[in-house]
Scaffold this motif. Structure first.
Motif, mmCIF file in Angstrom:
data_model
loop_
_atom_site.group_PDB
_atom_site.id
_atom_site.type_symbol
_atom_site.label_atom_id
_atom_site.label_comp_id
_atom_site.label_asym_id
_atom_site.label_seq_id
_atom_site.Cartn_x
_atom_site.Cartn_y
_atom_site.Cartn_z
ATOM 1 N N VAL A 63 -7.955 -5.137 24.237
ATOM 2 C CA VAL A 63 -6.863 -5.899 23.623
ATOM 3 C C VAL A 63 -5.534 -5.456 24.237
ATOM 4 O O VAL A 63 -5.481 -4.492 24.994
ATOM 5 N N THR A 64 -4.476 -6.149 23.883
ATOM 6 C CA THR A 64 -3.152 -5.767 24.359
ATOM 7 C C THR A 64 -2.695 -4.478 23.675
ATOM 8 O O THR A 64 -3.215 -4.100 22.618
ATOM 9 N N LYS A 65 -1.704 -3.826 24.284
ATOM 10 C CA LYS A 65 -1.127 -2.640 23.647
ATOM 11 C C LYS A 65 -0.516 -2.989 22.300
ATOM 12 O O LYS A 65 -0.583 -2.188 21.370
ATOM 13 N N GLN A 66 0.063 -4.183 22.192
ATOM 14 C CA GLN A 66 0.665 -4.608 20.930
ATOM 15 C C GLN A 66 -0.395 -4.728 19.837
ATOM 16 O O GLN A 66 -0.186 -4.286 18.707
ATOM 17 N N ALA A 67 -1.545 -5.323 20.176
ATOM 18 C CA ALA A 67 -2.625 -5.458 19.194
ATOM 19 C C ALA A 67 -3.162 -4.086 18.794
ATOM 20 O O ALA A 67 -3.414 -3.827 17.609
ATOM 21 N N ALA A 68 -3.336 -3.193 19.775
ATOM 22 C CA ALA A 68 -3.808 -1.843 19.468
ATOM 23 C C ALA A 68 -2.792 -1.098 18.618
ATOM 24 O O ALA A 68 -3.160 -0.367 17.690
ATOM 25 N N SER A 69 -1.515 -1.287 18.895
ATOM 26 C CA SER A 69 -0.467 -0.641 18.118
ATOM 27 C C SER A 69 -0.491 -1.117 16.663
ATOM 28 O O SER A 69 -0.341 -0.311 15.740
ATOM 29 N N GLN A 70 -0.716 -2.406 16.454
ATOM 30 C CA GLN A 70 -0.817 -2.931 15.093
ATOM 31 C C GLN A 70 -2.025 -2.351 14.369
ATOM 32 O O GLN A 70 -1.940 -1.989 13.191
ATOM 33 N N LEU A 71 -3.143 -2.222 15.083
ATOM 34 C CA LEU A 71 -4.336 -1.644 14.477
ATOM 35 C C LEU A 71 -4.089 -0.186 14.117
ATOM 36 O O LEU A 71 -4.462 0.269 13.036
ATOM 37 N N VAL A 72 -3.424 0.553 15.009
ATOM 38 C CA VAL A 72 -3.099 1.962 14.729
ATOM 39 C C VAL A 72 -2.174 2.048 13.521
ATOM 40 O O VAL A 72 -2.395 2.891 12.637
ATOM 41 N N ASP A 73 -1.153 1.196 13.455
ATOM 42 C CA ASP A 73 -0.269 1.190 12.288
ATOM 43 C C ASP A 73 -1.084 1.022 11.005
ATOM 44 O O ASP A 73 -0.842 1.706 10.001
ATOM 45 N N GLU A 74 -2.060 0.117 11.045
ATOM 46 C CA GLU A 74 -2.879 -0.159 9.869
ATOM 47 C C GLU A 74 -3.738 1.039 9.478
ATOM 48 O O GLU A 74 -3.778 1.428 8.304
ATOM 49 N N ILE A 75 -4.421 1.657 10.448
ATOM 50 C CA ILE A 75 -5.292 2.776 10.074
ATOM 51 C C ILE A 75 -4.496 4.018 9.714
ATOM 52 O O ILE A 75 -4.950 4.834 8.907
ATOM 53 N N VAL A 76 -3.291 4.165 10.242
ATOM 54 C CA VAL A 76 -2.415 5.261 9.828
ATOM 55 C C VAL A 76 -1.955 5.016 8.391
ATOM 56 O O VAL A 76 -2.008 5.919 7.552
ATOM 57 N N ARG A 77 -1.518 3.809 8.107
ATOM 58 C CA ARG A 77 -1.059 3.459 6.759
ATOM 59 C C ARG A 77 -2.170 3.668 5.715
ATOM 60 O O ARG A 77 -1.919 4.112 4.602
ATOM 61 N N LYS A 78 -3.415 3.402 6.104
ATOM 62 C CA LYS A 78 -4.546 3.546 5.185
ATOM 63 C C LYS A 78 -5.078 4.980 5.122
ATOM 64 O O LYS A 78 -5.997 5.260 4.361
#
Length: 148
Positions: A63-78
């Protein structure tokens, strides 16, 4: 191999992969890990050895870095991962699993074992091991990519 045989093989592998992904996901949720998606598990597989940068995770997931960054934001938040300073690159951040992320990974391993049990009952342990070995010869390094 005939085209029709290749298509039948492709369809069977995709069906097995889809069912396996769903059964592992259901097993993880049944073990109390709410709010996780299969895509998180694919990310955890890359983060588990020792962490990864967002760029490395993006390459792993396809995926793009932007998509990976969004996924990381989500798993960090959780609470499944955290960002740390990278030990070798002051400009980069390393994403690593938290204890909750490791617990979720262990739950996925247990669910995977349960999901494969019917295969062992149907084919026998030796044949399932042989299947694993042959599949690893075809795709020895992954990466395992989610279907978004």
């Amino acid at each position: 191999m005939q085209n029709s045989e290749a298509m039948a093989l492709s369809a069977a592998l995709l069906a097995v992969a889809g069912e396996l992904t769903q059964r592992i996901h259901e097993g993880v949720v049944a073990r109390g890990f709410e709010g996780v998606r299969p895509a998180h598990g694919f990310a955890f597989a890359r983060l588990a050895p020792g962490g990864a940068t967002v760029t490395e995770l993006a390459a792993h997931l396809g995926v793009t870095k932007q998509a990976a960054s969004q996924l990381v934001d989500e798993i960090v938040r959780k609470g499944y991962a955290e960002r740390r300073p990278h030990p070798d690159d002051a400009r980069a951040r390393l994403v690593v699993l938290t204890e909750q992320g490791w617990a979720c990974t262990r739950a996925a391993e247990e669910a995977a074992a349960e999901a494969v049990d019917p295969w062992v009952e149907l084919l026998g342990e030796g044949e399932v091991r042989a299947l694993r070995d042959r599949l690893l010869r075809i795709a020895p390094y992954g990466p395992i990519r989610p279907a978004w």
